[in-house]
Motif scaffolding. Structure first.
Motif: not given
Ligand SMILES: Nc1ncnc2c1ncn2[C@@H]1O[C@H](COP(=O)(O)OP(=O)(O)OP(=O)(O)O)[C@@H](O)[C@H]1O
Ligand SMILES: [Mg+2]
Length: 525
Positions: A257, A322, A12, A188, A215-216, A14, A16
């Motif tokens: 988080i 995430g 994977d 992302g 998430g960013v 990713g 991040t």
């Protein structure tokens, strides 16, 4: 399909975080931790000295480093030929940078399991052709034989079916296919996919997503809020400094988080000798990001509609990535679908595990006896069939007879089951036409300029005196591996032109080899 000696893994890659996994002797997907014992490696590269990079460095160290020496979020630029970045004194491409991440994963994993020869690498469903090819090239530069590029939500579905004890299990009786929705919000990118399945058949019904949403973007909302507050208070903007942006991005990520567990936190910002503490409640965070969440809600409903599936028919709503750990995500799912999402697989590793399952399925099918997989597992995996849909439409530039304007005439609409072949007759637009050009577009919009041009094919020597309106037959064939072959045939003369889509931003074979040598030279820690 050819295999190199050594293990076959799933990766994977990713925006991040990245992870690598393999099926163990019992047929269980297992993530292989990196040298630091972590199951995920941050997709961040730090230039330590010339010819030496650190992949997945310690968070604080990366944040404090000179931004010139740090590369992050590279997946966002995959397949974009205009990306320019100088690193270690040379211009480098997203493929090369991603290859360094892959090299790190491979290198650490090989210390534990021995030589890795082959890999399946995952991409968001919504990645277009150029981005898929770039990912494949990255794998090759990292010295991996990439046996398949796989869609992330499909990988997550395999993990789900495995965890539920259904995958390839002939003892499970199903009277009718089951349906699941996979909602994948990573660092992302965002994808929603509806899959219909039985123990041995996986069929994607519809998919949609956004390669620029993750998430960013949630972090950036916090960053802007903190920077705006700072500016109001002190009259200067910390965003003027790339170093400050890097530090704030990291702090905002940590704060976000923390807000998944607690309802309140504080972000500290110090710049040019001045400082502030900005309190953030979960409620404020949800407000600042409400429109981002809403975009994912809209896509979710749209994909269900396109799949013609009602929420009640879903066996499960599987959350992957995430960012689904933010409480606002399950809350939104409950609100729009009136259902509790499934939490049985790890949102961090489900994609890598699914890629490992898919890699083993391919190994079982194509490597047979040569495979290291136990006979019993091989038998079970050999039964599994998978069917995909295309995530982007494919069209042809045509003249609209009514308006005289050029339009994108869609030959294969998105969410068509692949492989597929479509044939249409077009007509020449003037008398004595000498050539026909077929322009292949990727996209579903009627306006050709809103689509990307994938390639062209041309029939140049048409017979003389061809009257206007002579028939030309155009065929688009989309293979299960995602290859597109276009043929145009002048029905009068029988002349034919054919292309296998040459992708934009593609590296030539020799370039890949040269980059591979370069990547080999790099010391990666
Ligand atoms: N507990 C948490 N609460 C909220 N967000 C989290 C949590 N843990 C991780 N995240 C966020 O999840 C994102 C990373 O998720 P993931 O590792 O699934 O993404 P990725 O695979 O790197 O990205 P993509 O799949 O989009 O390419 C980051 O933005 C991170 O901040
Ligand atoms: Mg991911």
């Amino acid at each position: 399909m050819h295999f190199e000696p050594g293990h076959t893994v799933g990766i994977d890659l990713g925006t991040t975080f990245s992870a690598i996994a393999i099926l163990d002797d019992e047929g269980r997907p297992r993530v292989i931790p990196n040298d630091d014992g972590e199951i995920e490696t941050a997709s961040v590269i730090l230039l330590a000295e010339s010819g030496h990079v650190i992949v997945g460095p310690n968070r604080m160290r990366a944040a404090m480093e000179d931004p010139q020496n740090v590369i992050e979020r590279i997946k966002r630029y995959m397949g974009m030929p205009d990306y320019r970045r100088t690193f270690d004194g040379r211009e480098i491409s997203p493929e090369f940078i991603s290859a360094l991440i892959l090299k790190k994963l491979r290198q650490d994993a090989e210390k534990q399991i021995g030589k890795i020869g082959n890999a399946v690498i995952t991409v968001p469903y919504y990645f277009n052709d150029a981005r898929r090819k770039a990912t494949q090239d990255a794998g090759r530069i990292a010295g991996l034989n990439v046996i398949d590029i796989m869609n992330e939500p499909t990988a997550a579905t395999l993990t789900y079916a495995y965890k539920e004890g259904i995958l390839g299990n002939p003892e499970v009786r199903v009277d009718k296919p089951r349906k699941v929705l996979v909602y994948d919000l990573g660092g992302g990118t965002f994808d929603v996919t509806v899959v219909e399945y039985t123990p041995t058949q996986f069929r994607v019904l519809a998919t949609d997503g956004d390669v620029q949403l993750g998430g960013v973007d949630w972090n950036d909302r916090l960053l802007d809020y903190v920077a705006d507050t700072f500016k109001q208070r002190h009259g200067i903007d910390p965003r003027e400094s790339p170093q400050m942006i890097q530090i704030l991005r990291n702090d905002c990520d940590l704060a976000k988080i923390e807000l998944s567990e607690k309802t309140e936190t504080v972000i500290h910002c110090r710049y040019e000798g001045r400082a502030i503490d900005v309190p953030i409640t979960r409620e404020l965070f949800d407000q600042l990001t409400a429109d981002l969440l809403q975009r994912t809600a809209d896509t979710t409903l749209l994909v269900l509609e396109e799949a013609r599936v009602r929420p009640e028919e879903l066996e499960a709503i599987v959350l992957v990535g995430g960012s689904t750990l933010m409480p606002q995500v399950p809350a939104m799912i409950r609100r729009i679908l009136n259902r509790e999402p499934y939490r049985g697989i790890s949102p961090h590793t489900a994609v890598a595990e699914g890629a490992a399952i898919h890699a083993a399925i391919l190994e079982a099918k194509y490597r047979g006896e040569q495979s290291v997989l136990a006979e019993r597992i091989r038998r079970r995996l050999q039964l599994v069939q998978q069917e995909n849909v295309n995530s982007h439409g494919l069209g042809i530039v045509a003249l609209d007879p009514k308006t005289g304007k050029t339009i994108n005439h869609v030959m294969i609409p998105r969410n068509s089951r692949i492989p597929i072949e479509v044939r249409r007759i077009f007509k020449t637009t003037k008398d004595n036409q000498e050539r026909i050009t077929v322009q292949v577009l990727e996209g579903d919009a009627p306006d050709p300029f809103a689509c990307s041009l994938l390639g062209k094919c041309r029939i140049t020597d048409l017979p003389p005196n061809l009257p206007k309106g002579s028939p030309v037959e155009v065929t688009y064939a989309f293979s299960a591996q995602g290859r597109v072959i276009v043929t145009a045939r002048d029905k009068t003369s029988g002349r034919e032109a054919r292309i296998e889509i040459e992708r934009r931003g593609v590296l030539a074979e020799e370039e890949v080899d040269a980059l591979k040598r370069l990547a080999d030279e790099y010391k990666v820690d």
